[in-house]
Design a protein around this motif. Structure first.
Motif: not given
Ligand code: ADP
Ligand code: ZN
Length: 723
Positions: A390-402
């Motif tokens: 929903r926040r526009g992150n379509n990658s395999a990794f969440s922001k927290a993980l990055r």
């Protein structure tokens, strides 16, 4: 004298004892060659007697005897009976379990080396034989010298000439191929912590024969095992130490070797045939007293067992998925009973079946709630992947993980990223017509592998060309769906160009010691991030790992298997347990699309008991194991009609049983197996839930009856895999 012989043909028609005449010095347990139906075949001597049930002129003599020392230990014969009746296999098939396959049919032999030695009485040699004189001079100050090396140095001709003259003699000696080579380090027993000492005390003093150590990851279970083994060895006994295959890392082996030196022998599939042969004989001859290995090491040729240890007892690799389909725990119990020895199971996440035995008092339960030195278990942070999208992150990794990865790399620590799916993408789909690429021989979709730019079937290994257009509609909009480990590595490299990344899954692990090499690099800190499938979840102890990322944590929740909740809980706990094992605090980021799932809630809080209580209630209410026994009769054949016909026959006979013993059957149905075809074989099943094991024998009989050359019918009990 007469010998009772089991011939080495695993077929129900010859599944009985044959009699042969023999020399009086033949020993029970020997491997022999015997005449059989016009041929000469291998056999095992399982008994000897003065008399014979046949008229003497009909009895043929044994042709040849292998091994001076009988290969089979006496316990084999009682186990053979129990295994062949319990798992319904011919006696020969049960006996084969006790011999490494390389040893059967004399494929491997002992390795010998020759040594040259100066004889006491000098022999004159002519002046012209310079080389010979040199050799004599060379050997003068030496006890002996290896023959081949001597020939390399001075020439074979000169050496042989001296042998002929009687100046030197050659001795042939058996040498042991040592699979551990140089891995040695001095490792002393650790001073036990209070909880470890208590655990050992409890195991020593409990009247119960089975012990379950439920200890959180990093609680020091290994040290408990090692000290128990050491105590048994000191008492003159022997021990078997089982671990999942993948845990047999160089570090683990070095630790064991350092502790037990030559008394430990390793049996596992990574050894060469020769190494396995030697290690096996070291155990059989009594030189080594501790057998270490994966599942099949439960059949180690040891006598006088004092302890059997099964580490990570919940691991599915302990159930054999090929015939004979034995459960290691069942065999371990048989051996423990025969030897009157201790059986010790250990895990941070015991199987529900084992834990209920312990919690109801049939096993001795030992609980270790803290890590060594009271280090905290790593904090598990949940990333809700729906919110990320929903926040526009379509990658395999969440922001927290990055963010956490970034920090871990900056601090010079290491990270593990876990995803239980290999390849680049799970599927290839045509966006125009919805076509999914499938294997020709198996009823499963193909995964895309980017490195070879091909499609692979993960069931049979077949490779196919990558599609450029859809074979159904001709459209060119072919899309990749579902991330795999290859893709994760590609994406990580883009995010962290400076990081050194390595992948460990079935594609990168090949050859005898493929996974050792990868783990070794990681342990040596030549790599920053290890990406892998469940291979990386088990038992490893890497002190510098402070971050674990679990992608797609809920994947196993969707498998239609009553154990999917248990598996998910185990997997999360085990993978998380790799983080923060040394001085630095560890963290875990768990990505999921259903953070509200109760299994995840228990896992995040390391609440095994909460999970267990909940799970056991569900199993009780729905009558699933341990409150029932799942029994599956598999019917497979390349010929669909044959398979269907056998299925019908099997089903009808089981129906009859149900009519007679209706209270034994909680559920009975026949159907296609979830994967309808594997390696061109059609797969059907009769699925049952039974209230106990009373019907098993009859069901095994039915399976044997419907098995033919073209159609395989076999029984699985509580199978680990219901595909
Ligand atoms: P587990 O098998 O329970 O996950 P390990 O046996 O791998 O845990 O132990 C975790 C770590 O603690 C290892 O690095 C091990 O060397 C260390 N350890 C175990 N027992 C002791 C002890 N008594 N004193 C010091 N360190 C210990
Ligand atoms: Zn296939």
């Amino acid at each position: 004298m007469y010998a009772q012989v089991i011939v080495d043909i695993a077929h129900s028609q010859v599944d009985r004892i044959f009699e042969y005449s023999c020399q009086s010095d033949l020993k029970t347990g020997s491997r022999v060659k015997v005449p059989f139906g016009g041929r000469v075949i291998d056999g095992f001597v399982i008994g000897l007697s003065e008399t014979c049930s046949l008229p003497p002129e009909k009895v043929k003599p044994i042709k040849e005897v292998f091994d001076e020392c009988p290969a089979l230990v006496p316990e084999c014969f009682s186990l053979m009976e129990r295994i062949s009746s319990r798992f319904r296999v011919p006696k020969a098939a049960a006996l084969r379990l006790f011999l490494p396959s390389e040893m059967r049919q004399g494929k491997v032999r002992e390795a010998y080396k020759k040594y040259a030695k100066l004889n006491d009485i000098p022999v004159p040699i002519s002046k012209s034989a310079k080389k010979q004189a040199e050799i004599l001079d060379f050997l003068k100050d030496r006890e002996e010298y290896e023959f081949t090396a001597l020939c390399d140095k001075f020439g074979r001709g000169a050496v042989n000439a001296l042998v002929e003259k009687g100046a030197i003699s050659i001795e042939k000696r058996q040498i042991k191929r040592n699979p551990l080579g140089g891995v040695y380090s001095e490792e002393l027993p650790k001073t036990l912590t209070y909880s470890q000492a208590n655990a050992i005390e409890s195991i020593e003093n409990s009247p119960k024969s089975v012990h379950l150590i439920h200890g959180v990851t990093g609680s020091g279970k290994t040290e408990i095992y090692l000290q128990i083994i050491a105590r048994e060895i000191a008492k003159g006994k022997t021990a078997i130490f089982l671990v999942p295959e993948i845990s047999l890392t160089p570090q683990m082996l070095a630790q064991l070797r350092a502790r037990f030196k030559g008394e430990a022998a390793i049996l596992h599939s990574g050894l060469s045939a020769g190494e396995k042969f030697d290690e096996w004989w070291r155990l059989r001859s009594g030189e080594a007293k501790i057998a270490i290995g994966a599942r099949s090491a439960i059949f180690a040729p040891l006598e006088n067992l004092g302890a059997i240890i099964i580490d990570e007892e919940h691991d599915t690799s302990y159930v054999s998925e090929t015939a004979p389909r034995y459960s290691t725990l069942d065999v371990a119990k048989m051996r423990a009973e025969y030897n009157g020895c201790k059986l010790i199971l250990g895990s941070a996440t015991p199987s529900v079946e084992s834990y209920i035995e312990a919690s109801e008092g049939r096993y001795n339960l030992i609980t270790l709630t803290e890590r060594i030195n009271k280090k905290p278990l790593p904090e598990i942070i949940i990333s809700d992947m729906r919110r990320e999208v929903r926040r526009g992150n379509n990658s395999a990794f969440s922001k927290a993980l990055r963010d956490e990865l970034d920090e871990t790399l900056k601090s010079g620590n290491q990270a593990i990223i876990f995803l239980n799916r290999r390849g680049y993408a799970k599927t290839v789909i045509c966006r125009d017509c919805g076509y999914v690429a499938k294997c020709n021989d198996c009823d499963v979709s193909l995964a895309y592998h980017s490195e070879e730019n091909c499609l692979k079937c993960h069931y049979c290994g077949a490779k196919y060309k990558m599609l450029t257009a859809c074979p159904e509609c001709g459209g060119t909009h072919v899309r990749l769906g579902g991330t795999g480990t290859q893709r994760v590595v590609v994406d990580l490299k883009e995010l962290f160009p400076a990081a050194r990344i390595i992948r460990m899954d079935n594609d990168t692990v090949s050859g005898k010691d493929g996974h050792y090499k990868i783990l070794h690099k990681f342990a040596n800190k030549e790599v920053d991030i290890l990406v892998g499938t469940q291979m990386i979840a088990k038992g490893h102890d890497f002190p510098s790992v402070t971050l674990v990322g679990i992608l797609d944590a809920d994947m196993s929740l969707y498998f239609s298997d009553y154990r999917s909740g248990e598996r998910t809980f185990q997997l999360i706990t085990q993978v998380s347990g790799r983080s923060g094992r040394a001085d630095d605090k560890g963290k875990v980021v768990l990505q999921t699309c259903c953070p509200e799932n109760y299994i995840l809630r228990y896992a995040v809080n390391y609440d095994y008991l909460g999970f267990f209580k909940n799970e056991i209630e569900v199993r009780k209410a729905t009558k699933f194991p341990p409150y029932s026994l799942i029994c599956r009769v598999m019917v497979t054949s390349e010929n669909d009609a044959l398979a269907l016909e056998a299925l019908k026959g099997v089903y009808l006979e089981i129906e009859e049983l149900r009519k007679k013993y209706s209270q034994e059957f909680l559920f009975l149905n026949r159907m296609h197996s979830p994967i309808k075809r594997i390696q061109s074989k059609h797969r059907y099943q009769v699925l049952m839930r039974l209230s106990g094991d009373k019907m098993l024998e009859s069901i095994y009989d039915i399976a044997v009856k419907y098995t033919s050359g073209n159609c395989l019918v076999y029984v699985e009990e509580n199978p680990a895999n219901l595909s």
